[in-house]
Design a protein around this motif. Sequence first.
Motif, PDB file in Angstrom:
ATOM      1  N   LYS A  96       0.833  -1.189   0.000  1.00  0.00           N
ATOM      2  CA  LYS A  96       0.000   0.000   0.000  1.00  0.00           C
ATOM      3  C   LYS A  96       0.875   1.250   0.000  1.00  0.00           C
ATOM      4  O   LYS A  96       1.760   1.396   0.847  1.00  0.00           O
ATOM      5  CB  LYS A  96      -0.928   0.005   1.220  1.00  0.00           C
ATOM      6  CG  LYS A  96      -1.906  -1.167   1.217  1.00  0.00           C
ATOM      7  CD  LYS A  96      -2.810  -1.147   2.435  1.00  0.00           C
ATOM      8  CE  LYS A  96      -3.777  -2.334   2.409  1.00  0.00           C
ATOM      9  NZ  LYS A  96      -4.773  -2.243   1.335  1.00  0.00           N
ATOM     10  N   TRP A  97       0.600   2.135  -0.965  1.00  0.00           N
ATOM     11  CA  TRP A  97       1.284   3.420  -1.051  1.00  0.00           C
ATOM     12  C   TRP A  97       0.331   4.503  -0.562  1.00  0.00           C
ATOM     13  O   TRP A  97      -0.759   4.668  -1.109  1.00  0.00           O
ATOM     14  CB  TRP A  97       1.691   3.724  -2.483  1.00  0.00           C
ATOM     15  CG  TRP A  97       2.824   2.893  -3.012  1.00  0.00           C
ATOM     16  CD1 TRP A  97       4.151   3.213  -3.002  1.00  0.00           C
ATOM     17  CD2 TRP A  97       2.733   1.609  -3.671  1.00  0.00           C
ATOM     18  NE1 TRP A  97       4.891   2.218  -3.593  1.00  0.00           N
ATOM     19  CE2 TRP A  97       4.055   1.222  -4.014  1.00  0.00           C
ATOM     20  CE3 TRP A  97       1.687   0.759  -3.987  1.00  0.00           C
ATOM     21  CZ2 TRP A  97       4.335   0.029  -4.656  1.00  0.00           C
ATOM     22  CZ3 TRP A  97       1.957  -0.439  -4.628  1.00  0.00           C
ATOM     23  CH2 TRP A  97       3.269  -0.800  -4.963  1.00  0.00           C
ATOM     24  N   LEU A  98       0.719   5.243   0.458  1.00  0.00           N
ATOM     25  CA  LEU A  98      -0.146   6.261   1.054  1.00  0.00           C
ATOM     26  C   LEU A  98       0.424   7.653   0.819  1.00  0.00           C
ATOM     27  O   LEU A  98       1.606   7.913   1.082  1.00  0.00           O
ATOM     28  CB  LEU A  98      -0.288   6.054   2.560  1.00  0.00           C
ATOM     29  CG  LEU A  98      -1.131   4.881   3.044  1.00  0.00           C
ATOM     30  CD1 LEU A  98      -0.326   3.585   2.989  1.00  0.00           C
ATOM     31  CD2 LEU A  98      -1.599   5.114   4.472  1.00  0.00           C
ATOM     32  N   LYS A 141      -9.403   5.686  -0.796  1.00  0.00           N
ATOM     33  CA  LYS A 141      -9.059   6.760   0.132  1.00  0.00           C
ATOM     34  C   LYS A 141      -9.477   6.363   1.541  1.00  0.00           C
ATOM     35  O   LYS A 141     -10.333   5.493   1.738  1.00  0.00           O
ATOM     36  CB  LYS A 141      -9.741   8.071  -0.263  1.00  0.00           C
ATOM     37  CG  LYS A 141     -11.263   8.084  -0.046  1.00  0.00           C
ATOM     38  CD  LYS A 141     -11.835   9.480  -0.249  1.00  0.00           C
ATOM     39  CE  LYS A 141     -13.319   9.516   0.152  1.00  0.00           C
ATOM     40  NZ  LYS A 141     -13.880  10.877   0.105  1.00  0.00           N
ATOM     41  N   ARG A 142      -8.832   7.002   2.505  1.00  0.00           N
ATOM     42  CA  ARG A 142      -9.174   6.785   3.915  1.00  0.00           C
ATOM     43  C   ARG A 142      -8.783   8.052   4.662  1.00  0.00           C
ATOM     44  O   ARG A 142      -7.614   8.436   4.672  1.00  0.00           O
ATOM     45  CB  ARG A 142      -8.421   5.582   4.475  1.00  0.00           C
ATOM     46  CG  ARG A 142      -8.827   5.221   5.894  1.00  0.00           C
ATOM     47  CD  ARG A 142      -8.170   3.926   6.335  1.00  0.00           C
ATOM     48  NE  ARG A 142      -6.722   4.050   6.328  1.00  0.00           N
ATOM     49  CZ  ARG A 142      -5.894   3.029   6.092  1.00  0.00           C
ATOM     50  NH1 ARG A 142      -6.371   1.836   5.797  1.00  0.00           N
ATOM     51  NH2 ARG A 142      -4.592   3.216   6.129  1.00  0.00           N
ATOM     52  N   SER A 179      -6.050  10.496   3.337  1.00  0.00           N
ATOM     53  CA  SER A 179      -5.004   9.757   2.624  1.00  0.00           C
ATOM     54  C   SER A 179      -5.558   9.110   1.359  1.00  0.00           C
ATOM     55  O   SER A 179      -6.690   8.619   1.360  1.00  0.00           O
ATOM     56  CB  SER A 179      -4.409   8.657   3.509  1.00  0.00           C
ATOM     57  OG  SER A 179      -3.735   9.207   4.620  1.00  0.00           O
ATOM     58  N   HIS A 180      -4.748   9.121   0.299  1.00  0.00           N
ATOM     59  CA  HIS A 180      -5.069   8.364  -0.908  1.00  0.00           C
ATOM     60  C   HIS A 180      -4.180   7.135  -0.908  1.00  0.00           C
ATOM     61  O   HIS A 180      -2.984   7.216  -0.594  1.00  0.00           O
ATOM     62  CB  HIS A 180      -4.816   9.189  -2.165  1.00  0.00           C
ATOM     63  CG  HIS A 180      -5.348   8.544  -3.411  1.00  0.00           C
ATOM     64  ND1 HIS A 180      -4.601   7.674  -4.183  1.00  0.00           N
ATOM     65  CD2 HIS A 180      -6.569   8.613  -4.002  1.00  0.00           C
ATOM     66  CE1 HIS A 180      -5.341   7.257  -5.197  1.00  0.00           C
ATOM     67  NE2 HIS A 180      -6.540   7.816  -5.115  1.00  0.00           N
ATOM     68  N   ILE A 181      -4.763   5.974  -1.223  1.00  0.00           N
ATOM     69  CA  ILE A 181      -4.036   4.714  -1.109  1.00  0.00           C
ATOM     70  C   ILE A 181      -4.089   3.955  -2.430  1.00  0.00           C
ATOM     71  O   ILE A 181      -5.172   3.676  -2.950  1.00  0.00           O
ATOM     72  CB  ILE A 181      -4.636   3.828   0.003  1.00  0.00           C
ATOM     73  CG1 ILE A 181      -4.665   4.593   1.335  1.00  0.00           C
ATOM     74  CG2 ILE A 181      -3.829   2.535   0.160  1.00  0.00           C
ATOM     75  CD1 ILE A 181      -5.432   3.870   2.433  1.00  0.00           C
ATOM     76  N   SER A 201      -3.122   0.329  -3.888  1.00  0.00           N
ATOM     77  CA  SER A 201      -2.825  -1.007  -3.356  1.00  0.00           C
ATOM     78  C   SER A 201      -2.474  -1.980  -4.476  1.00  0.00           C
ATOM     79  O   SER A 201      -3.130  -1.998  -5.522  1.00  0.00           O
ATOM     80  CB  SER A 201      -4.030  -1.561  -2.590  1.00  0.00           C
ATOM     81  OG  SER A 201      -4.362  -0.739  -1.499  1.00  0.00           O
ATOM     82  N   ASP A 248       5.937   8.248  -1.170  1.00  0.00           N
ATOM     83  CA  ASP A 248       4.799   7.736  -0.402  1.00  0.00           C
ATOM     84  C   ASP A 248       5.242   6.907   0.801  1.00  0.00           C
ATOM     85  O   ASP A 248       6.265   6.215   0.750  1.00  0.00           O
ATOM     86  CB  ASP A 248       3.924   6.827  -1.278  1.00  0.00           C
ATOM     87  CG  ASP A 248       2.968   7.606  -2.151  1.00  0.00           C
ATOM     88  OD1 ASP A 248       3.221   8.801  -2.397  1.00  0.00           O
ATOM     89  OD2 ASP A 248       1.976   7.017  -2.595  1.00  0.00           O
ATOM     90  N   LYS A 283       2.702  12.201   9.107  1.00  0.00           N
ATOM     91  CA  LYS A 283       1.286  11.827   9.166  1.00  0.00           C
ATOM     92  C   LYS A 283       0.460  13.003   9.684  1.00  0.00           C
ATOM     93  O   LYS A 283       0.779  13.608  10.696  1.00  0.00           O
ATOM     94  CB  LYS A 283       1.105  10.613  10.074  1.00  0.00           C
ATOM     95  CG  LYS A 283       1.604   9.324   9.468  1.00  0.00           C
ATOM     96  CD  LYS A 283       1.178   8.136  10.303  1.00  0.00           C
ATOM     97  CE  LYS A 283       1.601   6.839   9.636  1.00  0.00           C
ATOM     98  NZ  LYS A 283       1.204   5.658  10.416  1.00  0.00           N
ATOM     99  N   ASP A 328      -4.980  -2.984   8.784  1.00  0.00           N
ATOM    100  CA  ASP A 328      -4.434  -1.773   8.179  1.00  0.00           C
ATOM    101  C   ASP A 328      -5.188  -0.540   8.663  1.00  0.00           C
ATOM    102  O   ASP A 328      -4.606   0.536   8.822  1.00  0.00           O
ATOM    103  CB  ASP A 328      -4.503  -1.871   6.653  1.00  0.00           C
ATOM    104  CG  ASP A 328      -3.815  -0.701   5.970  1.00  0.00           C
ATOM    105  OD1 ASP A 328      -2.624  -0.475   6.247  1.00  0.00           O
ATOM    106  OD2 ASP A 328      -4.474  -0.007   5.174  1.00  0.00           O
TER     107      ASP A 328
END
Length: 421
Positions: free
Chosen positions: A29-31, A80-81, A84-86, A88, A197, A229, A375
């Motif tokens: 996962k790249w955040l 997204k969360r 953050s954009h993720i 995977s 990331d 963060k 996660d």
Amino acid sequence: MFTKVELQKGVNLYIRKTDQFKTITMSIKWLAELDEKQAAYRAVLSNVLQDSNADYPKQSDLRKALDELYGTVFFMDAGKRGNSHIVSLNMECVNDEYLSTSGVFDEALKMVHSVIFNPNLKDGSFDSTIVNREKRTVIERIRSIYDDKGRYAHKRMLELMRPNDPASMSASGTEADVESITNATLLDTYKSMLDEDEIDIYVVGDIQEDELIEKIKSMFGFATRAVTKKQYEQPDKEVKEARQVFERQDMKQGKLQVGYSTPVSFFHPDYPKMQVTNGVLGGFAHSKLFMNVREKESMAYTVNSAYAAYYGILYVMAGIDAELEEKAVKLIGEQIDEMQNGNISDLELDQTVALLTNSIRSAFDSARGQIEVYDQYKQLDEDFTADKWIANWEAVSIEDVKQMASQIHLELVYLLSGREA
């Protein structure tokens, strides 16, 4: 639950050694901070990387290689969360121990390495044919929301409640942003994702941890990166009076979205209490909304509530006849009033906790489910286990639910229908 290994600053490996599955599942996962334009670029990039690479220059080549590895599964997606954009990358292959041959996992790792580090470039740039095709795919995904009236109504509710905010941004960006992508901007996005990331690597299966760590270190040499963060912050605004917004499209059933704000978000200590509160209100088939709005009063074809914890938003979704909007909103509000007055039965509370418990336990039936749950919750506790979180739910009392309900404030009533409301 997972063993954490820091590979580099900003690059972490999480291992769960278990004989629960006959497969080995990997997720990378790249955040990055959520930005709508970058979200569009990253959504297209994930599709392009999934399509092919230098070692497998055609989509058919990659699919054939996966089939030869006993049906190894591979796909990428973007989501997204919070803020953050993720992006995977997900891979699942059969554990060598259950095969007469060996080396399947090693070959799968090599394929993952190719996808990440050897993209399909022509003259130092992504293949225009592939890029244009995947741009169309992402645009079709964005447009599909307009054909699903329920999803569209939800999108409009969030845009009205939280304009220009991560809560209302799409993980695929906008059509205009996708259209603006060039091979050069996509290459810049690729380099930025790999070099800047935050990266989390997950592996679940019956594996030798020390051996796995060495393989990951040698094959995935991500550079050290600075990670800052930043939690999502709710807009600081006072809602004096709820807004009503009515919109019309060519449709039969009305789509009602009632949006509420609450100061209790994902990182708030009362988060598990609000999860239970949402369950009592409308999260399950025994909840107040379902029993009173749909079953008892026959006011809605469908009705339920959901809790977007990262954004401090609780919302009710209902399919209704447009002329019943006022009555439906009143009845929905009465259910929250009941909860604010403490009119919650032991049975309602017990059933909610039991169903929440079942939902998290069922997620653990798959390796991918374990990765996704951990996660999310590791942000609160890196020693997270399902049992610990279930204990939080079991400790919630009727008085707790009453207090949580008192912190739910009506902000917006939105109705999408085919006629005047």
